[in-house]
Motif scaffolding. Structure first.
Motif, PDB file in Angstrom:
ATOM      1  N   UNK A 223      24.103  41.943  42.179  1.00  0.00           N
ATOM      2  CA  UNK A 223      25.080  42.942  42.641  1.00  0.00           C
ATOM      3  C   UNK A 223      26.298  42.861  42.074  1.00  0.00           C
ATOM      4  N   UNK A 224      26.637  41.736  41.942  1.00  0.00           N
ATOM      5  CA  UNK A 224      27.904  41.453  41.421  1.00  0.00           C
ATOM      6  C   UNK A 224      29.108  41.483  42.396  1.00  0.00           C
ATOM      7  N   UNK A 225      30.139  40.652  42.146  1.00  0.00           N
ATOM      8  CA  UNK A 225      31.300  40.479  43.072  1.00  0.00           C
ATOM      9  C   UNK A 225      32.132  41.893  42.907  1.00  0.00           C
ATOM     10  N   UNK A 226      31.950  42.668  41.822  1.00  0.00           N
ATOM     11  CA  UNK A 226      32.831  43.640  41.878  1.00  0.00           C
ATOM     12  C   UNK A 226      32.305  44.941  42.948  1.00  0.00           C
ATOM     13  N   UNK A 227      31.065  44.689  43.470  1.00  0.00           N
ATOM     14  CA  UNK A 227      30.280  45.537  44.606  1.00  0.00           C
ATOM     15  C   UNK A 227      31.237  45.368  45.791  1.00  0.00           C
ATOM     16  N   UNK A 228      32.017  44.138  45.739  1.00  0.00           N
ATOM     17  CA  UNK A 228      32.592  43.784  46.995  1.00  0.00           C
ATOM     18  C   UNK A 228      34.104  44.599  47.141  1.00  0.00           C
ATOM     19  N   UNK A 229      34.538  45.025  45.711  1.00  0.00           N
ATOM     20  CA  UNK A 229      35.936  45.591  45.597  1.00  0.00           C
ATOM     21  C   UNK A 229      35.957  46.910  46.494  1.00  0.00           C
ATOM     22  N   UNK A 230      34.826  47.794  46.236  1.00  0.00           N
ATOM     23  CA  UNK A 230      35.107  49.052  46.657  1.00  0.00           C
ATOM     24  C   UNK A 230      34.709  49.177  48.373  1.00  0.00           C
ATOM     25  N   UNK A 231      34.209  48.058  48.843  1.00  0.00           N
ATOM     26  CA  UNK A 231      33.689  48.230  50.302  1.00  0.00           C
ATOM     27  C   UNK A 231      33.936  46.888  50.911  1.00  0.00           C
ATOM     28  N   UNK A 232      35.305  46.350  50.299  1.00  0.00           N
ATOM     29  CA  UNK A 232      35.739  45.194  50.798  1.00  0.00           C
ATOM     30  C   UNK A 232      36.164  45.196  52.423  1.00  0.00           C
ATOM     31  N   UNK A 233      36.764  46.384  52.712  1.00  0.00           N
ATOM     32  CA  UNK A 233      37.261  46.490  53.919  1.00  0.00           C
ATOM     33  C   UNK A 233      36.073  46.193  55.155  1.00  0.00           C
ATOM     34  N   UNK A 234      34.918  46.925  54.680  1.00  0.00           N
ATOM     35  CA  UNK A 234      33.695  46.767  55.541  1.00  0.00           C
ATOM     36  C   UNK A 234      33.290  45.582  55.793  1.00  0.00           C
TER      37      UNK A 234
END
Length: 444
Positions: A223-234
Motif C-alpha cells: 500500500x505504501x506510506x504515500x497512500x496516507x498522504x491523500x487520506x491523512x485526515x481520515x
C-alpha cells in the motif's frame, strides 16, 4: 541450555532484553517497515509469513477457549453464575459499543475529514469492493445467529468460529458442573490438558516476530506510506478518536474500577505490539486469556468475557464504521439528516454483530451498513480501500484493549478478582504462581 521464558509466564529469572518477546516483535515491526519501504515488491511477497503465523494461532484458539471455559464453569458451580456473568457482559458490550459508534459520529462532524473533496460517486471504481459487498450480504444478523449453532458437537472445533466453540464450551461446562462429583475426574483431566495446551501456545508465540515482520512488510510494500498522504485526515482522525476512547472513556471506567489504564497497557505491551504487527487481535487472544487470569480475574469470567467480547465488543470497529461512513458522505457531497444518522447508528449496531468473526470484518461491516442505508453511496468505499489496512491495525488495538478492560471490570462487578494479584500484575511484580504459558529459550 534453555531457561523458561517469562514473557507470558511472569515467573522465573529475568531475561536479557533481546530475549523479551515484545522487544523481538518491535524489532521485527521496524525491519518489516524498512523492507516494505525499500523493496516494495519483496515486502508485498512476504504476506505468507503473517498468514502462516495467524493460522497457527487460530489453530489453538478453539482448545484454549474450550479448556478455559469448561474448567472455569465446572469449578464455579454452573448455571447461575454463568448466566449472571453473561448478562453483565452483554449489558457492558451494548453500552460501550453504542458509545463508540456515537463518538465516531461526533468526531466526524467536528473534524469533517471528507469535506471539500467533491468526489462524484459515478467516477469511482467500485469493482474492487464487490467481494466485500458479497461477504456483507452473507453476514446478515439472522444468518449470524444461526451460524452460532455448530452442525455437530465436534464441528465447532473445525469451522473456526469462536462463538460456536464458546457455545459448546458453556454447555459442556454446565453439564460437568451439574454432574457433580462423578464428573470430577473429567475436570481434572481437562485441567491437565490445559497445562499442555498453554505450553503449545508458548511454542507458537515464539514465531510472533516472524509473523509481525511479514505483515508489516506486506502492508508498507503493498500500500505504501504515500497512500496516507491523500487520506491523512481520515486516518489521523480515526487514530486520535481511538486514543480518546481508550485513554479517556475506558481510562475513566478503569479508574472507577480501581486500576490504571496506563498500567494495563504496560502489562499487555507484548500482546499490543503483536496485534499492531499482525493487524489481528486474534493473534493475541490466547495470551490475553492467560494474562487476565494471572492478573487475578476468575477463570470463568475470563473464559466467558474474552471470547464473547471478540465478537460483540468491537469498540475500534464501531468507531471506524460511523467515522468512515460520514467521511464518505462528506467526500461525495451527501447531506445526512438526523433521521439518516440515527438509522446509520441502528444498522451499524446490528451489522457489527453480523460480521463478527469474518476476515476483514471492519470493512465488511461498513459495506453491510451502507448497503442498508442508501443515503451514503457504497461505491464511496473505494475511496478508503487503500488506507483500510492502516486503520485495521488501530481497530484491532482498540478492540483488544476494550476487551481487556471489560474483563477486569466485569470481574470486579462479580467480586471475582483478586485485588492483590491485580495490583502486583499491573505494577510489574513477578508472578509467584506456576507459569501456564512458558517456552524454552536460549539465554547463552
Amino acid at each position: 541450555m534453555g531457561a523458561i521464558s517469562t514473557e507470558f509466564a511472569g515467573a522465573g529469572p529475568p531475561k536479557r532484553w533481546i530475549g523479551q518477546l515484545y522487544v523481538q516483535v518491535l524489532i521485527a515491526i521496524a525491519a518489516g517497515i524498512a523492507v516494505g519501504a525499500l523493496w516494495p515488491a519483496t515486502g508485498a511477497a512476504l504476506k505468507p509469513l503473517s498468514d502462516a503465523f495467524i493460522a497457527l494461532v487460530k489453530m489453538i484458539i478453539a482448545p484454549v477457549i474450550f479448556l478455559t471455559v469448561v474448567t472455569g464453569i465446572a469449578g464455579s458451580g454452573g448455571l447461575g453464575s454463568t448466566g449472571r456473568v453473561a448478562a453483565k457482559a452483554f449489558a457492558y458490550f451494548l453500552f460501550f459499543s453504542t458509545l463508540a459508534l456515537i463518538l465516531g459520529l461526533i468526531v466526524a462532524h467536528v473534524v469533517q475529514p471528507g469535506a471539500g473533496m467533491h468526489i462524484d460517486p459515478a467516477t469511482l471504481d467500485a469493482s474492487k469492493i464487490h467481494g466485500y459487498e458479497e461477504k456483507a450480504h452473507d453476514a446478515g444478523i439472522v444468518q449470524f445467529l444461526l451460524s452460532i449453532i455448530p452442525t455437530t458437537l465436534f464441528s465447532a472445533f473445525t469451522e473456526g468460529s469462536i462463538l460456536q466453540v464458546l457455545l459448546v464450551s458453556v454447555l459442556f461446562g454446565v453439564s460437568l458442573a451439574l454432574a457433580g462429583e462423578p464428573a470430577r475426574p473429567v475436570t481434572d483431566l481437562l485441567e491437565r490438558v490445559g497445562t499442555v495446551v498453554f505450553r503449545l501456545v508458548a511454542i507458537v508465540m515464539r514465531a510472533a516476530p516472524i509473523g509481525a515482520f511479514g505483515a508489516m512488510a506486506f502492508t508498507i510494500g503493498a500500500y505504501g506510506v504515500e497512500a496516507l498522504r491523500s487520506l491523512g485526515a481520515l486516518v489521523a482522525s480515526f487514530y486520535l478518536t481511538s486514543l480518546l476512547f481508550v485513554f479517556v472513556i475506558l481510562g475513566g471506567v478503569a479508574w472507577a474500577a480501581g486500576f490504571s489504564i496506563f498500567k494495563l497497557v504496560r502489562y499487555l505491551k507484548a500482546e499490543l505490539l503483536l496485534v499492531l504487527g499482525t493487524s489481528s487481535s486474534e493473534a493475541a487472544l490466547p495470551a490475553l486469556i492467560d494474562k487476565m487470569e494471572r492478573a487475578g480475574c476468575d477463570k470463568q469470567v475470563v473464559g466467558l468475557v474474552v471470547p464473547t467480547g471478540y465478537s460483540f465488543n468491537l469498540d475500534g470497529t464501531n468507531i471506524y464504521m460511523t467515522l468512515a461512513a460520514l467521511f464518505i458522505a462528506q467526500a461525495t457531497g451527501v447531506e445526512l439528516s438526523i433521521g439518516d444518522q440515527i438509522a446509520l447508528l441502528g444498522v451499524a449496531m446490528l451489522s457489527s454483530k453480523g460480521a463478527a468473526g469474518v476476515t476483514g470484518a471492519g470493512f465488511i461491516t461498513l459495506a453491510a451498513t451502507l448497503a442498508i442505508v442508501p443515503s451514503v453511496p457504497v461505491a464511496g468505499m473505494a475511496l478508503i480501500l487503500g488506507v483500510d489496512r492502516f486503520m485495521s491495525e488501530c481497530r484491532s488495538l482498540t478492540n483488544f484493549l476494550g476487551n481487556a478492560v471489560a474483563t477486569v471490570v466485569i470481574a470486579r462487578w462479580e467480586g471475582a478478582v483478586d485485588r492483590d494479584m491485580l495490583k502486583r500484575a499491573l505494577d510489574g511484580a513477578p508472578d509467584e504462581r506456576p507459569a501456564r504459558i512458558a517456552a524454552e529459550a536460549d539465554t547463552d
